[in-house]
Design a protein around this motif. Structure first.
Motif, PDB file in Angstrom:
ATOM      1  N   THR A   6       0.833  -1.200   0.000  1.00  0.00           N
ATOM      2  CA  THR A   6       0.000   0.000   0.000  1.00  0.00           C
ATOM      3  C   THR A   6       0.867   1.248   0.000  1.00  0.00           C
ATOM      4  N   LEU A   7       0.629   2.134  -0.952  1.00  0.00           N
ATOM      5  CA  LEU A   7       1.253   3.447  -0.937  1.00  0.00           C
ATOM      6  C   LEU A   7       0.155   4.487  -0.721  1.00  0.00           C
ATOM      7  N   ILE A   8       0.379   5.366   0.228  1.00  0.00           N
ATOM      8  CA  ILE A   8      -0.628   6.347   0.634  1.00  0.00           C
ATOM      9  C   ILE A   8      -0.106   7.737   0.308  1.00  0.00           C
ATOM     10  N   ILE A   9      -0.915   8.504  -0.397  1.00  0.00           N
ATOM     11  CA  ILE A   9      -0.539   9.871  -0.760  1.00  0.00           C
ATOM     12  C   ILE A   9      -1.206  10.832   0.215  1.00  0.00           C
ATOM     13  N   GLY A  10      -0.405  11.463   1.068  1.00  0.00           N
ATOM     14  CA  GLY A  10      -0.921  12.411   2.053  1.00  0.00           C
ATOM     15  C   GLY A  10      -0.785  11.909   3.468  1.00  0.00           C
ATOM     16  N   LEU A  30       3.836   2.822   2.722  1.00  0.00           N
ATOM     17  CA  LEU A  30       4.654   4.031   2.677  1.00  0.00           C
ATOM     18  C   LEU A  30       3.716   5.201   2.438  1.00  0.00           C
ATOM     19  N   ILE A  31       3.887   6.266   3.233  1.00  0.00           N
ATOM     20  CA  ILE A  31       3.163   7.513   3.006  1.00  0.00           C
ATOM     21  C   ILE A  31       4.101   8.488   2.309  1.00  0.00           C
ATOM     22  N   ILE A  32       3.618   9.109   1.240  1.00  0.00           N
ATOM     23  CA  ILE A  32       4.355  10.181   0.569  1.00  0.00           C
ATOM     24  C   ILE A  32       3.632  11.485   0.866  1.00  0.00           C
ATOM     25  N   GLU A  33       4.342  12.453   1.417  1.00  0.00           N
ATOM     26  CA  GLU A  33       3.746  13.733   1.831  1.00  0.00           C
ATOM     27  C   GLU A  33       4.592  14.881   1.304  1.00  0.00           C
ATOM     28  N   LYS A  34       3.942  15.845   0.635  1.00  0.00           N
ATOM     29  CA  LYS A  34       4.688  16.951   0.040  1.00  0.00           C
ATOM     30  C   LYS A  34       5.171  17.973   1.060  1.00  0.00           C
ATOM     31  N   GLY A  35       4.646  17.944   2.273  1.00  0.00           N
ATOM     32  CA  GLY A  35       5.074  18.864   3.317  1.00  0.00           C
ATOM     33  C   GLY A  35       5.455  18.115   4.572  1.00  0.00           C
ATOM     34  N   THR A  36       5.002  18.645   5.713  1.00  0.00           N
ATOM     35  CA  THR A  36       5.263  17.966   6.978  1.00  0.00           C
ATOM     36  C   THR A  36       4.080  17.081   7.340  1.00  0.00           C
ATOM     37  N   ILE A  37       4.179  16.350   8.441  1.00  0.00           N
ATOM     38  CA  ILE A  37       3.076  15.503   8.897  1.00  0.00           C
ATOM     39  C   ILE A  37       1.889  16.386   9.261  1.00  0.00           C
ATOM     40  N   VAL A  38       0.710  15.985   8.817  1.00  0.00           N
ATOM     41  CA  VAL A  38      -0.525  16.788   8.886  1.00  0.00           C
ATOM     42  C   VAL A  38      -0.250  18.217   8.415  1.00  0.00           C
ATOM     43  N   ASN A  39       0.224  18.307   7.191  1.00  0.00           N
ATOM     44  CA  ASN A  39       0.662  19.578   6.623  1.00  0.00           C
ATOM     45  C   ASN A  39      -0.454  20.615   6.550  1.00  0.00           C
ATOM     46  N   SER A  40      -1.672  20.175   6.230  1.00  0.00           N
ATOM     47  CA  SER A  40      -2.784  21.123   6.164  1.00  0.00           C
ATOM     48  C   SER A  40      -3.042  21.754   7.521  1.00  0.00           C
ATOM     49  N   LEU A  41      -3.023  20.933   8.578  1.00  0.00           N
ATOM     50  CA  LEU A  41      -3.239  21.476   9.922  1.00  0.00           C
ATOM     51  C   LEU A  41      -2.126  22.441  10.294  1.00  0.00           C
ATOM     52  N   TYR A  94       8.260  16.051   2.484  1.00  0.00           N
ATOM     53  CA  TYR A  94       8.753  17.021   1.503  1.00  0.00           C
ATOM     54  C   TYR A  94       9.098  16.337   0.176  1.00  0.00           C
ATOM     55  N   GLU A  95       8.192  15.466  -0.231  1.00  0.00           N
ATOM     56  CA  GLU A  95       8.311  14.734  -1.489  1.00  0.00           C
ATOM     57  C   GLU A  95       6.924  14.734  -2.135  1.00  0.00           C
ATOM     58  N   LYS A  96       6.811  15.293  -3.313  1.00  0.00           N
ATOM     59  CA  LYS A  96       5.517  15.438  -3.963  1.00  0.00           C
ATOM     60  C   LYS A  96       5.306  14.355  -5.011  1.00  0.00           C
ATOM     61  N   VAL A  97       4.122  13.751  -4.986  1.00  0.00           N
ATOM     62  CA  VAL A  97       3.769  12.770  -6.010  1.00  0.00           C
ATOM     63  C   VAL A  97       3.394  13.514  -7.288  1.00  0.00           C
ATOM     64  N   LEU A  98       4.014  13.131  -8.386  1.00  0.00           N
ATOM     65  CA  LEU A  98       3.779  13.787  -9.667  1.00  0.00           C
ATOM     66  C   LEU A  98       2.798  13.018 -10.541  1.00  0.00           C
ATOM     67  N   ASN A  99       2.867  11.687 -10.459  1.00  0.00           N
ATOM     68  CA  ASN A  99       2.052  10.894 -11.377  1.00  0.00           C
ATOM     69  C   ASN A  99       1.817   9.497 -10.797  1.00  0.00           C
ATOM     70  N   VAL A 100       0.599   9.000 -11.021  1.00  0.00           N
ATOM     71  CA  VAL A 100       0.259   7.622 -10.664  1.00  0.00           C
ATOM     72  C   VAL A 100      -0.241   6.931 -11.923  1.00  0.00           C
ATOM     73  N   PHE A 127      -7.491  18.912   0.437  1.00  0.00           N
ATOM     74  CA  PHE A 127      -7.833  19.945  -0.550  1.00  0.00           C
ATOM     75  C   PHE A 127      -7.257  21.314  -0.213  1.00  0.00           C
ATOM     76  N   TYR A 128      -6.529  21.437   0.873  1.00  0.00           N
ATOM     77  CA  TYR A 128      -6.196  22.752   1.417  1.00  0.00           C
ATOM     78  C   TYR A 128      -5.146  23.508   0.617  1.00  0.00           C
ATOM     79  N   ASP A 129      -4.482  22.855  -0.319  1.00  0.00           N
ATOM     80  CA  ASP A 129      -3.318  23.476  -0.963  1.00  0.00           C
ATOM     81  C   ASP A 129      -3.639  24.276  -2.219  1.00  0.00           C
ATOM     82  N   ILE A 130      -4.885  24.181  -2.711  1.00  0.00           N
ATOM     83  CA  ILE A 130      -5.240  24.889  -3.941  1.00  0.00           C
ATOM     84  C   ILE A 130      -6.382  25.845  -3.636  1.00  0.00           C
TER      85      ILE A 130
END
Length: 321
Positions: A6-10, A30-41, A94-100, A127-130
């Motif tokens: 399982t790969l989890i985005i976010g 594995l979780i891939i997160e573009k920011g920190t843990i609970v980045n939206s919060l 701090y790793e952003k998913v580009l494509n699945v 949804f908080y980033d856009i």
């Protein structure tokens, strides 16, 4: 290359919950997160308090201890980041998913740092980033802010707050109490009914007494360097002095990313397709979890009612294997 179960985005609360359920069932994750843990919060206003009580924000039945009836942002950060440490979850930050993409039964997930393979993918990206843009002239000026953190920069400034939801009301009240001259521009005829019940009377009383100005049934049509232009309910145009615009107009999921992953997007509210009993999308073994499920209806899902998604998804994965 290792093929993950399982790969989890976010790495928001729901993404963490999915990883915990995978871990408990001996599925590699594995979780891939573009920011920190609970980045939206982390990016919420510094002094924000949740609408929900602490027990309704809990995951994995781990107690959320709060001194206040409604926990705040810092308490939530401590709680969720503490769980990630305690459970030793596998998270790349701090790793952003580009494509699945999917080749036969295996997903290939490309990020800004690497490529991964997985049997199952869970998109829990929130949804908080856009920002939901107004798409009017001048919206790209430096004085326009789509994110509000604290009131201090706006002391003794002329502030326009666009919107009437919780974020708009909090921004209006906090900046007013730090000395800002606040004007609200509201598309509807009243303050949103979804505003926190202990805050709603406060904003309505401040408007009634004239401490905070409000234009209802109005819309912003242009932002200039030192003014803003709005149209009122009678269709009349007004130009008012202004130093900052706080555009609390909401946020949206990354629809382009969902579409590029092969997920069907339907209707005016751009609802992504998923099976409500399994959370599986039209792509086999690709799942949605959390607020991203609501499309433009970002008020439909939140931590309190989407915690169940983790169990639904992992149980479906286990039933298939």
């Amino acid at each position: 290359m290792e093929i993950l179960d399982t790969l989890i985005i976010g790495a928001g609360p729901i993404g963490l919950n999915c990883a915990i359920e995978a871990q408990k069932n001996n599925l590699t994750h594995l979780i891939i997160e573009k920011g920190t843990i609970v980045n939206s919060l982390y990016n919420y206003p510094l002094y924000m308090r949740f609408f929900s009580t602490a027990e309704k924000l809990e995951i994995d039945e781990i107690p959320f201890i709060s001194a206040a009836p409604k926990p705040g942002r810092q308490e939530a950060l401590e709680y969720y980041q503490g769980i990630a440490r305690q459970k030793k979850l596998n998270i790349n930050l701090y790793e952003k998913v580009l494509n699945v993409s999917k080749n036969a039964e295996i997903f290939e997930i490309k990020t800004t740092k690497a490529t991964y393979l997985a049997k199952n993918v869970v998109i829990a990206s929130g949804f908080y980033d856009i920002p939901n843009l107004m798409n009017i002239p001048g919206e790209d000026l430096p004085k326009v802010k789509h994110y509000y953190t604290e009131p201090y920069p706006y002391a003794r400034q002329k502030i326009v707050v666009v919107g009437s939801s919780n974020s708009a009301v909090d921004a209006a009240l906090e900046t007013y109490r730090k000395g800002a001259e606040v004007t609200m521009i509201v598309r509807h005829s009243e303050i949103s009914k979804s505003v926190k019940y202990w805050v709603k009377p406060d904003i309505e009383n401040r408007i009634a007494e004239g401490s905070i100005k409000a234009h209802f049934n109005a819309e912003m049509i242009e932002i200039k360097e030192n003014t803003v232009i709005l149209k009122d309910e009678k269709g009349e145009i007004h130009e008012i002095d202004n130093d900052f615009v706080l555009a609390m107009t909401g946020y949206l999921p990354d629809f382009d990313f969902l579409k590029n992953s092969g997920i069907e997007i339907n209707g005016d509210c751009l609802n992504p397709f998923y099976n409500p009993e399994t959370m599986e999308t039209n792509i086999s073994n690709l799942y949605l979890a959390g607020v991203v499920c609501g499309g433009k209806d970002t008020h439909l899902w939140f931590i309190e009612n989407s915690r169940v998604h983790a169990n639904m998804i992992i149980n479906t994965i286990l039933s298939k294997s």
